[in-house]
Motif scaffolding. Structure first.
Motif, mmCIF file in Angstrom:
data_model
loop_
_atom_site.group_PDB
_atom_site.id
_atom_site.type_symbol
_atom_site.label_atom_id
_atom_site.label_comp_id
_atom_site.label_asym_id
_atom_site.label_seq_id
_atom_site.Cartn_x
_atom_site.Cartn_y
_atom_site.Cartn_z
ATOM 1 N N VAL A 264 0.846 -1.189 0.000
ATOM 2 C CA VAL A 264 0.000 0.000 0.000
ATOM 3 C C VAL A 264 0.884 1.242 0.000
ATOM 4 N N THR A 265 0.420 2.276 -0.677
ATOM 5 C CA THR A 265 1.019 3.603 -0.572
ATOM 6 C C THR A 265 -0.028 4.552 -0.004
ATOM 7 N N VAL A 266 0.404 5.421 0.901
ATOM 8 C CA VAL A 266 -0.509 6.347 1.572
ATOM 9 C C VAL A 266 0.095 7.740 1.504
ATOM 10 N N PRO A 267 -0.545 8.685 0.797
ATOM 11 C CA PRO A 267 -0.029 10.054 0.768
ATOM 12 C C PRO A 267 -0.187 10.728 2.129
ATOM 13 N N VAL A 268 0.890 11.348 2.578
ATOM 14 C CA VAL A 268 0.886 12.065 3.852
ATOM 15 C C VAL A 268 1.586 13.398 3.641
ATOM 16 N N GLY A 269 0.813 14.468 3.592
ATOM 17 C CA GLY A 269 1.392 15.783 3.370
ATOM 18 C C GLY A 269 2.121 15.834 2.048
ATOM 19 N N ALA A 270 3.375 16.274 2.097
ATOM 20 C CA ALA A 270 4.191 16.359 0.887
ATOM 21 C C ALA A 270 4.937 15.063 0.607
ATOM 22 N N GLY A 271 4.580 13.991 1.307
ATOM 23 C CA GLY A 271 5.289 12.733 1.124
ATOM 24 C C GLY A 271 4.348 11.559 0.992
ATOM 25 N N GLU A 272 4.913 10.368 1.149
ATOM 26 C CA GLU A 272 4.152 9.145 0.947
ATOM 27 C C GLU A 272 4.730 8.028 1.800
ATOM 28 N N LEU A 295 8.986 -1.181 5.136
ATOM 29 C CA LEU A 295 8.266 0.052 5.462
ATOM 30 C C LEU A 295 9.150 1.227 5.089
ATOM 31 N N GLY A 296 8.570 2.206 4.413
ATOM 32 C CA GLY A 296 9.355 3.348 3.989
ATOM 33 C C GLY A 296 8.547 4.625 3.933
ATOM 34 N N TYR A 297 9.264 5.743 3.841
ATOM 35 C CA TYR A 297 8.620 7.050 3.700
ATOM 36 C C TYR A 297 9.483 7.930 2.818
ATOM 37 N N GLY A 298 8.847 8.608 1.879
ATOM 38 C CA GLY A 298 9.536 9.555 1.019
ATOM 39 C C GLY A 298 8.916 10.931 1.145
ATOM 40 N N TYR A 299 9.751 11.948 1.322
ATOM 41 C CA TYR A 299 9.277 13.330 1.462
ATOM 42 C C TYR A 299 9.762 14.146 0.275
ATOM 43 N N ASN A 300 8.836 14.754 -0.446
ATOM 44 C CA ASN A 300 9.156 15.518 -1.649
ATOM 45 C C ASN A 300 9.552 16.942 -1.287
ATOM 46 N N LEU A 301 10.817 17.269 -1.485
ATOM 47 C CA LEU A 301 11.268 18.650 -1.302
ATOM 48 C C LEU A 301 10.806 19.527 -2.460
ATOM 49 N N SER A 302 10.582 18.901 -3.621
ATOM 50 C CA SER A 302 10.041 19.566 -4.803
ATOM 51 C C SER A 302 9.478 18.474 -5.694
ATOM 52 N N LYS A 303 9.047 18.858 -6.899
ATOM 53 C CA LYS A 303 8.527 17.860 -7.833
ATOM 54 C C LYS A 303 9.625 16.914 -8.313
ATOM 55 N N GLU A 346 17.888 1.938 4.320
ATOM 56 C CA GLU A 346 18.481 2.918 3.412
ATOM 57 C C GLU A 346 17.943 4.294 3.740
ATOM 58 N N LEU A 347 18.825 5.278 3.780
ATOM 59 C CA LEU A 347 18.467 6.692 3.917
ATOM 60 C C LEU A 347 19.053 7.405 2.716
ATOM 61 N N GLY A 348 18.182 7.984 1.859
ATOM 62 C CA GLY A 348 18.705 8.471 0.601
ATOM 63 C C GLY A 348 18.117 9.761 0.091
ATOM 64 N N LEU A 349 18.672 10.187 -1.030
ATOM 65 C CA LEU A 349 18.258 11.403 -1.731
ATOM 66 C C LEU A 349 18.147 11.091 -3.208
ATOM 67 N N ARG A 350 17.003 11.459 -3.808
ATOM 68 C CA ARG A 350 16.761 11.229 -5.240
ATOM 69 C C ARG A 350 16.444 12.546 -5.922
ATOM 70 N N HIS A 351 17.070 12.743 -7.091
ATOM 71 C CA HIS A 351 16.808 13.942 -7.893
ATOM 72 C C HIS A 351 16.619 13.532 -9.344
#
Length: 353
Positions: A264-272, A295-303, A346-351
């Motif tokens: 499952v994916t669940v949108p939470v604020g600016a992340g998921e 279990l993971g969480y991704g926070y979008n700093l931008s698009k 894993e703790l990461g950054l994607r661009h």
């Protein structure tokens, strides 16, 4: 003055060609701090592609008139952790195609197998990083006792001819692929590595469901072995959450592995938030199953930019040694003994660009 005019003319010609062909440069750079622990052994270091596979690509389309278009796609995998020291190759995709809105697309070259696409589509982690379902080449990665069979179900295929249905069928989509093993005709197994695969699905509004099938001829030059993979997946976007499920089975050379994955994916604020459970069952031997939680969480700093974190654990039966996938050409993998449990993060950054 003459050199200036020549330069201006060259730039003008290049701009015209780019405008005519609509060429695009694109890519993803994804790096993460990764940690894997298996029994008494552990490894920590920088990994690559924990949320999305890092890549660099070029693609373009030329309008040929009358509704006909020509296209190309060149996509190379990139190792952000070490700068891709092994060298750049367009191993992810290299295709040329002709397409129309009414008839669909004919695509030639190296591409993903349509039999595999359901695995990543219906996995909250896209089948990458420690959270990924690890559903490609199920038979080959079943356990150390299984080994890696030659020619088992591939994630990508070379030398392929693909036909894709047009996107004008009211939500129905599909792809058929035939790939040549390119063996000479006077050997005992002249169909070695020949493969056929297909995918048929329906996606409209919040619903997406698809069936995939693939068959690859493996073995040696003297003995032919067919590896067959079948899967079906579905997802439904309720807005507040998007549950998904996939069932896959792969068999060949006397081995069979079944996979059931729910997520499952669940949108939470600016992340998921992303969560998944997978069960791998060996059908050819007993007491060799594995269970995985992620279990993971991704926070979008931008698009285009995201920070993320993922934690996962695999529990193996006494005769299984399934691990966690970390993409890196330099990070060592701890040896996984039969029956060992494996944890990782894993703790990461994607661009993307």
């Amino acid at each position: 003055m003459k050199n200036t005019l020549v330069a201006i003319a060259a730039l003008t010609a290049a701009a015209g060609a780019f405008a005519q062909s609509n060429v695009q440069l694109f890519g993803v750079l994804d790096a993460s701090l990764a940690h894997i622990k298996a029994g008494d052994a552990s490894i920590t270091g920088l990994a690559n592609g924990g949320q999305s596979s890092s890549r660099l690509g070029f693609r373009g389309v030329e309008d040929l008139g009358g509704g006909l278009a020509a296209g190309f796609w060149l996509e190379a995998g990139i190792n952000v952790d070490n700068g891709n020291s092994a060298g750049l190759s367009f191993d992810r995709r290299s295709t040329v195609s002709l397409s129309t809105n009414e008839l669909g697309e004919l695509r030639l070259g190296r591409d993903k197998s349509p039999a595999y696409l359901n695995i990543e589509t219906f996995d909250p982690f896209g089948d990458v990083g420690v959270g990924g379902i690890g559903g490609s080449n199920l038979v080959g990665s079943a356990s150390s006792a299984a080994g890696t069979p030659e020619g088992s179900a591939p994630k990508r295929t070379s030398n392929g001819i693909n036909y894709l249905l047009p996107a004008t069928l009211g939500g129905f989509y599909g792809q058929v692929q035939y790939a040549f093993g390119e063996q000479v005709s006077n050997v005992a197994n002249d169909t070695l590595r020949d493969s056929v695969a297909l995918r048929l699905g329906y996606g409209s509004g919040p619903l997406n469901v698809a069936l995939g099938y693939g068959e690859t001829r493996g073995g040696t030059t003297a003995v032919g072995v067919d590896y067959k993979s079948t899967n079906i997946g579905a997802s439904y976007n309720f807005g507040i959450a998007k549950p998904m499920i996939v069932y896959a089975s792969e068999k060949g050379n006397g081995r069979r592995v079944d996979l059931l994955g729910v997520g499952v994916t669940v949108p939470v604020g600016a992340g998921e938030i992303r969560a998944a459970y997978s069960h791998f069952q060996r059908k050819d031997i007993d007491n060799a199953d594995s269970d995985k939680f992620a279990l993971g969480y991704g926070y979008n700093l931008s698009k285009r930019t995201q920070v993320y974190g993922t934690i996962a654990r695999v529990s193996n039966d006494d005769r299984a040694n399934r691990g966690l996938a970390v993409s890196s050409s330099s990070l060592a993998s701890p040896t996984i003994a039969l029956g060992s449990n494996v944890t990782g993060y894993e703790l990461g950054l994607r661009h993307s660009f």
